[in-house]
Design a protein around this motif. Structure first.
Motif, PDB file in Angstrom:
ATOM      1  N   SER A  91      30.716  37.016  13.233  1.00 40.57           N
ATOM      2  CA  SER A  91      30.625  38.618  13.757  1.00 40.57           C
ATOM      3  C   SER A  91      31.707  39.226  13.141  1.00 40.57           C
ATOM      4  CB  SER A  91      30.850  38.480  15.142  1.00 40.57           C
ATOM      5  OG  SER A  91      30.841  39.696  15.934  1.00 40.57           O
ATOM      6  N   GLU A  92      31.721  40.375  12.742  1.00 44.02           N
ATOM      7  CA  GLU A  92      32.688  41.239  12.006  1.00 44.02           C
ATOM      8  C   GLU A  92      32.440  42.738  12.829  1.00 44.02           C
ATOM      9  OE1 GLU A  92      32.213  42.244   7.776  1.00 44.02           O
ATOM     10  OE2 GLU A  92      31.840  40.016   7.625  1.00 44.02           O
ATOM     11  N   TYR A  93      33.636  43.165  13.291  1.00 49.37           N
ATOM     12  CA  TYR A  93      33.960  44.273  13.990  1.00 49.37           C
ATOM     13  C   TYR A  93      35.403  44.879  13.570  1.00 49.37           C
ATOM     14  CZ  TYR A  93      34.831  47.391  17.762  1.00 49.37           C
ATOM     15  OH  TYR A  93      34.851  48.570  18.591  1.00 49.37           O
ATOM     16  N   GLN A  94      35.378  46.175  13.057  1.00 53.70           N
ATOM     17  CA  GLN A  94      36.653  46.900  12.789  1.00 53.70           C
ATOM     18  C   GLN A  94      37.451  46.093  11.737  1.00 53.70           C
ATOM     19  OE1 GLN A  94      38.257  47.950  16.210  1.00 53.70           O
ATOM     20  NE2 GLN A  94      36.902  49.773  16.509  1.00 53.70           N
TER      21      GLN A  94
ATOM     22  N   THR B  96      36.764  39.521  11.065  1.00 56.37           N
ATOM     23  CA  THR B  96      35.688  38.488  11.209  1.00 56.37           C
ATOM     24  C   THR B  96      35.921  37.239  12.396  1.00 56.37           C
ATOM     25  OG1 THR B  96      35.332  38.744   8.744  1.00 56.37           O
ATOM     26  CG2 THR B  96      34.236  36.797   9.883  1.00 56.37           C
TER      27      THR B  96
ATOM     28  N   LYS C 246      22.899  46.557  20.350  1.00 55.00           N
ATOM     29  CA  LYS C 246      22.305  46.523  19.354  1.00 55.00           C
ATOM     30  C   LYS C 246      20.838  46.372  19.580  1.00 55.00           C
ATOM     31  CE  LYS C 246      26.108  44.384  17.459  1.00 55.00           C
ATOM     32  NZ  LYS C 246      26.834  43.878  16.590  1.00 55.00           N
TER      33      LYS C 246
END
Length: 213
Positions: free
Chosen positions: A35-38, A41, A6
């Protein structure tokens, strides 16, 4: 205490792409962030590493800076472990992998490979693709830096450490607002994360002339 283990290239001029000598001028602890990914959370300990590019100047004569966000982890598959081991030119020892003081990289030089990319909003950006040791013939190019070296540990701030409080007050509003969102902001309680970090132990970094940190 410290920050144990990032991109942002600025709001105006983008840092140039290519390989550039750089010096780490910022290690900012962002605390336990959501954090959020695919679609999943989680809560992860995050930080941002900032570098100055002394040989690359903006139109106003100031050197470019470039940054990268990391999850604070020395896990085998973590981006931090991959980049820092490439930076120092060798793997962590078993002891270092158990607990590595991230503040060790502050003030250290390296060679950054900066590449262009397209952001989700279609704007152009530049990010740090990889890090490697600085060749000896480039050391003179990073002998001085313009930006002050900033180190901020949220744990120290929460414990009332005056240096940490002063460092926090010197951060940008974006940094302050982000840190205030941390689950452990203002708390001395330990907030577990979701990445299964090894238990922290006190380890002194292994220094020698050939290893930058």
């Amino acid at each position: 205490m410290g920050l144990t283990a990032k991109n942002s290239g600025g709001d105006f001029e983008l840092a140039p792409t290519g390989n550039h000598p750089a010096v780490c001028v910022g290690v900012i602890d962002l605390g336990m962030q959501t954090s959020e990914y695919q679609g999943t959370t989680s809560i992860k300990h995050q930080c941002r590493i900032d570098w100055e590019l002394p040989t690359q100047l903006m139109d106003d004569g100031r050197p470019f800076t470039i940054s990268k966000f990391y999850t604070v982890s020395t896990g085998e598959k973590s981006n931090m472990a991959r980049d820092f081991q490439a930076w120092r030119g060798r793997d962590f020892t078993e002891a270092e992998a158990q607990a590595f003081d991230v503040f060790t990289v502050a003030g250290k030089a390296c060679l950054l490979n900066c590449v262009g990319y397209q952001k989700l909003n279609k704007d152009k950006g530049v990010k740090v693709a990889s890090i490697s040791p600085l060749p000896k013939e480039m050391k003179a190019s990073v002998s001085t830096v313009t930006n002050p070296i900033v180190k901020f540990a949220l744990e120290d701030y929460n414990n009332g450490d005056q240096d940490a409080i002063d460092a926090f007050e010197g951060l940008s509003d974006w940094f302050k607002d982000t840190i205030k969102k941390a689950h452990n902001f203002g708390s001395t309680e330990t907030i577990p994360d979701n990445i299964g970090q090894p238990q922290e132990v006190n380890v002194e970094p292994d220094f020698n002339d050939e290893i930058p940190f």
